[in-house]
Design an enzyme around this catalytic site. Structure first.
Site, PDB file in Angstrom:
ATOM      1  N   GLU A  94       0.838  -1.194   0.000  1.00 28.93           N
ATOM      2  CA  GLU A  94       0.000   0.000   0.000  1.00 28.93           C
ATOM      3  C   GLU A  94       0.880   1.253   0.000  1.00 28.93           C
ATOM      4  O   GLU A  94       1.975   1.253   0.558  1.00 28.93           O
ATOM      5  CB  GLU A  94      -0.916  -0.005   1.225  1.00 28.93           C
ATOM      6  CG  GLU A  94      -1.970  -1.104   1.092  1.00 28.93           C
ATOM      7  CD  GLU A  94      -2.877  -1.256   2.309  1.00 28.93           C
ATOM      8  OE1 GLU A  94      -4.069  -1.495   2.108  1.00 28.93           O
ATOM      9  OE2 GLU A  94      -2.400  -1.137   3.442  1.00 28.93           O
ATOM     10  N   CYS A 107       3.268   8.640   1.132  1.00 29.27           N
ATOM     11  CA  CYS A 107       3.771   7.743   2.167  1.00 29.27           C
ATOM     12  C   CYS A 107       4.050   6.396   1.494  1.00 29.27           C
ATOM     13  O   CYS A 107       3.138   5.763   0.970  1.00 29.27           O
ATOM     14  CB  CYS A 107       2.701   7.626   3.257  1.00 29.27           C
ATOM     15  SG  CYS A 107       3.139   6.482   4.562  1.00 29.27           S
ATOM     16  N   CYS A 114       6.472  -6.612   7.361  1.00 30.79           N
ATOM     17  CA  CYS A 114       7.531  -6.033   8.188  1.00 30.79           C
ATOM     18  C   CYS A 114       7.936  -7.063   9.238  1.00 30.79           C
ATOM     19  O   CYS A 114       7.090  -7.785   9.758  1.00 30.79           O
ATOM     20  CB  CYS A 114       7.028  -4.768   8.884  1.00 30.79           C
ATOM     21  SG  CYS A 114       8.309  -3.883   9.816  1.00 30.79           S
ATOM     22  N   CYS A 118       6.090  -4.567  15.887  1.00 25.51           N
ATOM     23  CA  CYS A 118       5.728  -3.620  16.950  1.00 25.51           C
ATOM     24  C   CYS A 118       4.304  -3.952  17.416  1.00 25.51           C
ATOM     25  O   CYS A 118       3.428  -4.264  16.606  1.00 25.51           O
ATOM     26  CB  CYS A 118       5.838  -2.181  16.443  1.00 25.51           C
ATOM     27  SG  CYS A 118       7.549  -1.786  15.998  1.00 25.51           S
ATOM     28  N   CYS A 121       1.114  -2.202  15.784  1.00 21.58           N
ATOM     29  CA  CYS A 121       1.109  -1.909  14.345  1.00 21.58           C
ATOM     30  C   CYS A 121       0.541  -3.091  13.570  1.00 21.58           C
ATOM     31  O   CYS A 121       0.960  -4.234  13.761  1.00 21.58           O
ATOM     32  CB  CYS A 121       2.523  -1.613  13.882  1.00 21.58           C
ATOM     33  SG  CYS A 121       2.632  -1.299  12.105  1.00 21.58           S
ATOM     34  N   GLY A 163       6.721  -1.637   6.266  1.00 18.65           N
ATOM     35  CA  GLY A 163       8.130  -2.038   6.265  1.00 18.65           C
ATOM     36  C   GLY A 163       9.032  -1.159   7.088  1.00 18.65           C
ATOM     37  O   GLY A 163       8.652  -0.059   7.511  1.00 18.65           O
ATOM     38  N   GLU A 164      10.228  -1.666   7.332  1.00 18.10           N
ATOM     39  CA  GLU A 164      11.247  -0.941   8.079  1.00 18.10           C
ATOM     40  C   GLU A 164      12.370  -0.601   7.091  1.00 18.10           C
ATOM     41  O   GLU A 164      13.121  -1.489   6.678  1.00 18.10           O
ATOM     42  CB  GLU A 164      11.753  -1.828   9.247  1.00 18.10           C
ATOM     43  CG  GLU A 164      13.022  -1.379   9.914  1.00 18.10           C
ATOM     44  CD  GLU A 164      13.035   0.090  10.332  1.00 18.10           C
ATOM     45  OE1 GLU A 164      12.092   0.555  10.984  1.00 18.10           O
ATOM     46  OE2 GLU A 164      14.020   0.782   9.981  1.00 18.10           O
ATOM     47  N   SER A 195      11.734   6.974   8.257  1.00 17.68           N
ATOM     48  CA  SER A 195      11.307   6.690   9.620  1.00 17.68           C
ATOM     49  C   SER A 195      11.743   5.285  10.001  1.00 17.68           C
ATOM     50  O   SER A 195      11.547   4.339   9.246  1.00 17.68           O
ATOM     51  CB  SER A 195       9.779   6.813   9.685  1.00 17.68           C
ATOM     52  OG  SER A 195       9.310   6.471  10.962  1.00 17.68           O
ATOM     53  N   SER A 218      11.127   6.141  15.530  1.00 16.09           N
ATOM     54  CA  SER A 218       9.912   5.692  16.219  1.00 16.09           C
ATOM     55  C   SER A 218      10.304   5.277  17.631  1.00 16.09           C
ATOM     56  O   SER A 218      10.782   4.172  17.851  1.00 16.09           O
ATOM     57  CB  SER A 218       9.293   4.512  15.457  1.00 16.09           C
ATOM     58  OG  SER A 218       8.703   4.993  14.268  1.00 16.09           O
ATOM     59  N   LEU A 219      10.111   6.168  18.579  1.00 16.32           N
ATOM     60  CA  LEU A 219      10.619   5.941  19.944  1.00 16.32           C
ATOM     61  C   LEU A 219       9.562   5.274  20.832  1.00 16.32           C
ATOM     62  O   LEU A 219       9.791   4.215  21.393  1.00 16.32           O
ATOM     63  CB  LEU A 219      11.093   7.271  20.534  1.00 16.32           C
ATOM     64  CG  LEU A 219      11.910   7.148  21.810  1.00 16.32           C
ATOM     65  CD1 LEU A 219      13.211   6.392  21.577  1.00 16.32           C
ATOM     66  CD2 LEU A 219      12.207   8.526  22.406  1.00 16.32           C
ATOM     67  N   ASN A 294      -3.950   4.791  16.448  1.00 23.99           N
ATOM     68  CA  ASN A 294      -5.049   4.476  15.548  1.00 23.99           C
ATOM     69  C   ASN A 294      -5.445   3.046  15.871  1.00 23.99           C
ATOM     70  O   ASN A 294      -4.716   2.114  15.553  1.00 23.99           O
ATOM     71  CB  ASN A 294      -4.591   4.592  14.092  1.00 23.99           C
ATOM     72  CG  ASN A 294      -4.292   6.038  13.739  1.00 23.99           C
ATOM     73  OD1 ASN A 294      -5.085   6.938  14.008  1.00 23.99           O
ATOM     74  ND2 ASN A 294      -3.116   6.278  13.174  1.00 23.99           N
ATOM     75  N   CYS A 337      -1.496   5.826  10.053  1.00 22.06           N
ATOM     76  CA  CYS A 337      -0.266   5.177  10.516  1.00 22.06           C
ATOM     77  C   CYS A 337      -0.572   3.840  11.166  1.00 22.06           C
ATOM     78  O   CYS A 337      -1.449   3.746  12.018  1.00 22.06           O
ATOM     79  CB  CYS A 337       0.419   6.018  11.562  1.00 22.06           C
ATOM     80  SG  CYS A 337       1.004   7.552  10.929  1.00 22.06           S
TER      81      CYS A 337
HETATM   82  N1  SAH Z   1       9.166   0.883  10.382  1.00 22.25           N
HETATM   83  C1  SAH Z   1       9.266   2.312  10.337  1.00 22.25           C
HETATM   84  C2  SAH Z   1       8.394   2.877   9.265  1.00 22.25           C
HETATM   85  C3  SAH Z   1       6.891   2.750   9.514  1.00 22.25           C
HETATM   86  S1  SAH Z   1       6.413   4.318   9.999  1.00 22.25           S
HETATM   87  C4  SAH Z   1       8.977   2.898  11.710  1.00 22.25           C
HETATM   88  O1  SAH Z   1       8.461   2.172  12.543  1.00 22.25           O
HETATM   89  O2  SAH Z   1       9.322   4.035  11.951  1.00 22.25           O
HETATM   90  C5  SAH Z   1       4.927   4.137  10.663  1.00 22.25           C
HETATM   91  C6  SAH Z   1       4.740   5.026  11.879  1.00 22.25           C
HETATM   92  O3  SAH Z   1       3.426   4.801  12.347  1.00 22.25           O
HETATM   93  C7  SAH Z   1       5.686   4.625  13.004  1.00 22.25           C
HETATM   94  O4  SAH Z   1       6.069   5.691  13.797  1.00 22.25           O
HETATM   95  C8  SAH Z   1       4.794   3.682  13.755  1.00 22.25           C
HETATM   96  O5  SAH Z   1       5.236   3.487  15.056  1.00 22.25           O
HETATM   97  C9  SAH Z   1       3.456   4.375  13.670  1.00 22.25           C
HETATM   98  N2  SAH Z   1       2.361   3.467  13.953  1.00 22.25           N
HETATM   99  C10 SAH Z   1       2.346   2.124  13.802  1.00 22.25           C
HETATM  100  N3  SAH Z   1       1.171   1.616  14.204  1.00 22.25           N
HETATM  101  C11 SAH Z   1       0.414   2.654  14.609  1.00 22.25           C
HETATM  102  C12 SAH Z   1      -0.916   2.769  15.118  1.00 22.25           C
HETATM  103  N4  SAH Z   1      -1.704   1.711  15.249  1.00 22.25           N
HETATM  104  N5  SAH Z   1      -1.354   3.999  15.418  1.00 22.25           N
HETATM  105  C13 SAH Z   1      -0.582   5.081  15.233  1.00 22.25           C
HETATM  106  N6  SAH Z   1       0.662   5.034  14.749  1.00 22.25           N
HETATM  107  C14 SAH Z   1       1.163   3.834  14.447  1.00 22.25           C
END
Ligand code: SAH
Length: 358
Positions: A94, A107, A114, A118, A121, A163-164, A195, A218-219, A294, A337
């Site tokens: 997507e 985006c 991935c 996390c 996600c 993906g990462e 990111s 992504s902290l 989300n 996201c």
């Molecule tokens: N793998 C990379 C790129 C994906 S970015 C990364 O993690 O940074 C996607 C962003 O959306 C990241 O900051 C991720 O943590 C955030 N994200 C993932 N799941 C989410 C959710 N359910 N609600 C809001 N943000 C989310």
């Protein structure tokens, strides 16, 4: 997909020059080919009329140009559009168009699925199916820009789709160089944001890249205990190491590293978490982007109340941090996201084996 014929969509211009040279053609034709593919959106070599018939025949016989195909296109009430794209091998990814942010933003995905898993996600639930090629990453821009008629406009890209990116380092960087090419989209790296969850060796490698996109980390938590539960990779590369790498990261003038922080009710959204986060980032050139979760079925967390979000942002701001709260776009079409997931993908042989062994 042919394994023997080079994919024009995955070649940097210098590589295309070499490939042309090896076939007795002038190197400068690479410029024209880039202009056709990226500026004019033409991928049928027969239509590249300023190239000799001989060169067009070579291109048609010895190269391929892969372009993802649009399977579906959904438009959100807020103007966000989610594209489901089919790759040459039938896998799907997507990509999302976000208008007026204030610029226009694409985006992009860097992998099918991935591996990072996390906890909040949806893409992480898919596991890694495969890496995208540079061509498949860069082509998302080509496909979306054509579909939206934005080819001649300025836009940003964020590698925040599926993906990462630092887990697919070489192809991601190659894609950025292709997008940056002066005879292609000529995108400035300042319009690109990568990111990452913080794949430390790759982050350190990126610090030495000639082409440097903006960096977002992504902290999601200020302590290893909490982050370890949310981002499994944190058990390998902890917060102190990531923040130290960020402090050493060569930043362009006036630029800052973005720290993304998904707010999860009762998990990482307390005033104490906010204070710890402020302390952690006190001497990093940073900005914090808070992303209220989300929610989605299968995600075991809840979105905090607006007042909890405001309180968290307030504590950071009081301590001098630059804070923004990400407005969720495209939630009604699951394009926000962490909501990108392609269901019903065929599993790879490795995945089938892994699930059989579980
Ligand atoms: N793998 C990379 C790129 C994906 S970015 C990364 O993690 O940074 C996607 C962003 O959306 C990241 O900051 C991720 O943590 C955030 N994200 C993932 N799941 C989410 C959710 N359910 N609600 C809001 N943000 C989310």
């Amino acid at each position: 997909m042919s394994t023997t014929q080079p994919d024009l969509a995955s070649l940097e211009r210098a590589e295309l020059e070499t490939a042309l040279d090896a076939r007795g053609q002038k190197r400068f034709h690479a410029r024209q080919i880039f202009q056709w593919i990226y500026r004019r959106g033409v991928t049928d070599v027969a239509a590249m009329t300023d190239l000799s018939l001989e060169l067009r025949t070579i291109l048609a016989d010895e190269f391929v140009i892969t372009t993802p195909e649009i399977v579906t296109r959904e438009r959100s009430l807020d103007g966000t559009e989610k594209f489901l794209l089919r790759l040459a091998d039938g896998r799907q990814i997507e990509a999302v168009f976000i208008p007026d942010t204030p610029a226009m933003t694409f985006c992009l995905s860097t992998q099918v699925g991935c591996a990072m898993a996390c906890a909040f996600c949806l893409t992480g639930k898919m596991g890694l199916v495969r890496n995208l090629t540079a061509g498949e990453i860069a082509s998302q821009v080509r496909v979306l820009a054509s579909a939206l008629d934005l080819r001649d406009r300025k836009f940003n890209i964020v590698l925040m789709g599926m993906g990462e990116p630092l887990h697919n380092y070489d192809e991601t960087m190659r894609a950025l160089r292709i997008l940056n090419d002066e005879h292609g989209f000529a995108m400035s790296p300042r319009r690109m944001t990568l990111s990452t969850v913080g794949v430390l060796p790759a982050l350190e490698r990126m610090a030495r890249e000639p082409l440097m996109p903006n960096l977002a980390i992504s902290l999601h938590a200020p302590t290893d205990t909490t982050r370890g539960q949310l981002v499994p990779l944190n058990r390998k590369y902890g917060i102190a190491d990531i923040v130290a790498a960020c402090k050493r990261f060569p930043l362009a003038k006036r630029s800052r590293i973005t720290f993304e922080y998904v707010l999860l009710a009762g998990m990482n959204d307390s005033p104490d978490d906010a204070r710890k986060l402020a302390k952690l980032l006190a001497d990093v050139k940073s900005k914090v982007n808070l992303i209220p979760l989300n929610a989605a079925p299968g995600i075991p967390f809840e979105r905090p109340s607006d007042s909890a979000v405001d309180r968290f942002a307030g504590i950071l701001a009081e301590r001098g941090l630059v804070v923004s709260v990400r407005k969720s776009r495209g939630r009604d079409i699951r394009a926000a996201c962490g909501q990108l997931i392609v269901e019903g993908q065929q599993q790879s042989a490795g995945q089938r084996l892994a699930s059989a062994l579980q």
